[in-house]
Design an enzyme around this catalytic site. Sequence first.
Site, mmCIF file in Angstrom:
data_model
loop_
_atom_site.group_PDB
_atom_site.id
_atom_site.type_symbol
_atom_site.label_atom_id
_atom_site.label_comp_id
_atom_site.label_asym_id
_atom_site.label_seq_id
_atom_site.Cartn_x
_atom_site.Cartn_y
_atom_site.Cartn_z
ATOM 1 N N LYS B 107 0.893 -1.285 -0.062
ATOM 2 C CA LYS B 107 -0.021 -0.031 0.194
ATOM 3 C C LYS B 107 0.830 1.294 -0.079
ATOM 4 O O LYS B 107 1.681 1.581 0.831
ATOM 5 C CB LYS B 107 -0.853 -0.004 1.441
ATOM 6 C CG LYS B 107 -1.737 1.403 1.449
ATOM 7 C CD LYS B 107 -2.461 1.480 2.519
ATOM 8 C CE LYS B 107 -2.789 2.893 3.158
ATOM 9 N NZ LYS B 107 -3.885 3.000 4.017
ATOM 10 N N GLY B 168 -8.452 8.685 9.509
ATOM 11 C CA GLY B 168 -8.806 8.917 11.142
ATOM 12 C C GLY B 168 -10.009 9.930 11.521
ATOM 13 O O GLY B 168 -10.169 10.093 12.650
ATOM 14 N N ALA B 194 -9.736 5.260 4.248
ATOM 15 C CA ALA B 194 -9.670 6.441 5.228
ATOM 16 C C ALA B 194 -11.089 7.003 5.136
ATOM 17 O O ALA B 194 -11.673 7.168 4.068
ATOM 18 C CB ALA B 194 -8.670 7.245 4.630
ATOM 19 N N GLY B 195 -11.627 7.278 6.450
ATOM 20 C CA GLY B 195 -12.582 8.223 6.623
ATOM 21 C C GLY B 195 -14.001 7.511 6.922
ATOM 22 O O GLY B 195 -14.806 8.129 7.507
ATOM 23 N N ASN B 216 -9.109 1.355 9.451
ATOM 24 C CA ASN B 216 -8.346 0.879 10.672
ATOM 25 C C ASN B 216 -9.036 1.615 11.976
ATOM 26 O O ASN B 216 -9.609 0.984 12.851
ATOM 27 C CB ASN B 216 -6.775 1.296 10.800
ATOM 28 C CG ASN B 216 -5.933 0.873 12.008
ATOM 29 O OD1 ASN B 216 -6.546 0.376 12.897
ATOM 30 N ND2 ASN B 216 -4.646 1.238 11.794
ATOM 31 N N THR B 217 -9.013 2.939 11.844
ATOM 32 C CA THR B 217 -9.381 3.619 13.211
ATOM 33 C C THR B 217 -10.821 3.527 13.407
ATOM 34 O O THR B 217 -11.497 3.482 14.703
ATOM 35 C CB THR B 217 -9.284 5.375 12.961
ATOM 36 O OG1 THR B 217 -7.898 5.237 12.644
ATOM 37 C CG2 THR B 217 -9.596 6.160 14.189
#
Lengths: 71, 267
Positions: B107, B168, B194-195, B216-217
Amino acid sequence: MAISMQLTINGKARSFELAQMNTAQLVEQLELVGKRLAIELNGEIVPRSQFEHTKLSDGDKLEIVGAVGGG
Amino acid sequence: MMKDNKLSDLLKIANKTYQSRLLVGTGKYKDFAETRAAIDASGAEIITVAIRRTNIGQTAGEPSLLDFLPPEEFTYLPNTAGCYSADEAVRTLRLARELLDGHQLVKLEVLGDPNTLYPNMTETLAAAKTLVKDGFEVMVYCSDDPIIAKQLEEIGCCAVMPLASLIGSGMGILNPWNLQIIIENAKIPVLVDAGVGTASDAAIAMELGCQGVLMNTAIAAANNPVLMASAMKKAVEAGREAYLAGRMPKKLYSASPSSPTTGLISK
């Protein structure tokens, strides 16, 4: 020949009381044997198979990395 | 006969197939045991890892991420998180390839600004060119600009991964219209990276036609990460099935009720 060797490892200066050392010996000195890691010597990757054959010299810069959690 | 979508509808990236369309990160968890439990609940087969300087002088017996998530069980996706130039990103992934015994799937992300973590696409394009030439299979984090996404495809990236919103932030999908253009134009998989903040965000991404979602977050920062991982698994599957099923057209109101208009009593 110098009786100690000064290396920069992961940005920090370290000195070793050895006149000669190869990359495999460095890994032993740092107690990293058996850990999954990758090493860059002065900007060039040292393949694991070449650790024993890659001699280090005074002033060398090394990066030793591993995998950590990340996104 | 009903077709078993789970068996026939596989995610294909760089000539390898995966059952799960949810890709997860391994950062920000309380400990490795929680990381492992959340990843198991998510059903993810591809997991991202970061490459960092080894902590020299740490106790020899200290556990590592790889002890909890053996590379034989998962497809590792080493990332370039924290890199702000093409050179740094390329160096990081060459180290990752050595670290993971010649592993090519990576990535790429090159950041442009520490406050927003918005990607620097000029550097990303430069890094992608070098990496593709060097034999890497590059999944690339990018802005949601359809032209840039096309350029990354033309360079030879194996997947484009536009942001839904900032890394995040948990703000969800801020520009579904751009994502739709990127998906319509792409011949390689498009994944949202993301997001995503909660399950419905992931479902919407999949309903738009994304091939997968990377997060992830949204999982790690939930009050109960393992439960959120399970929710995300279902959301991605539900979104995918809804996309494949093809939604009904939207109408302001309908003159076609769901129940029969005949056979009513007292008529």
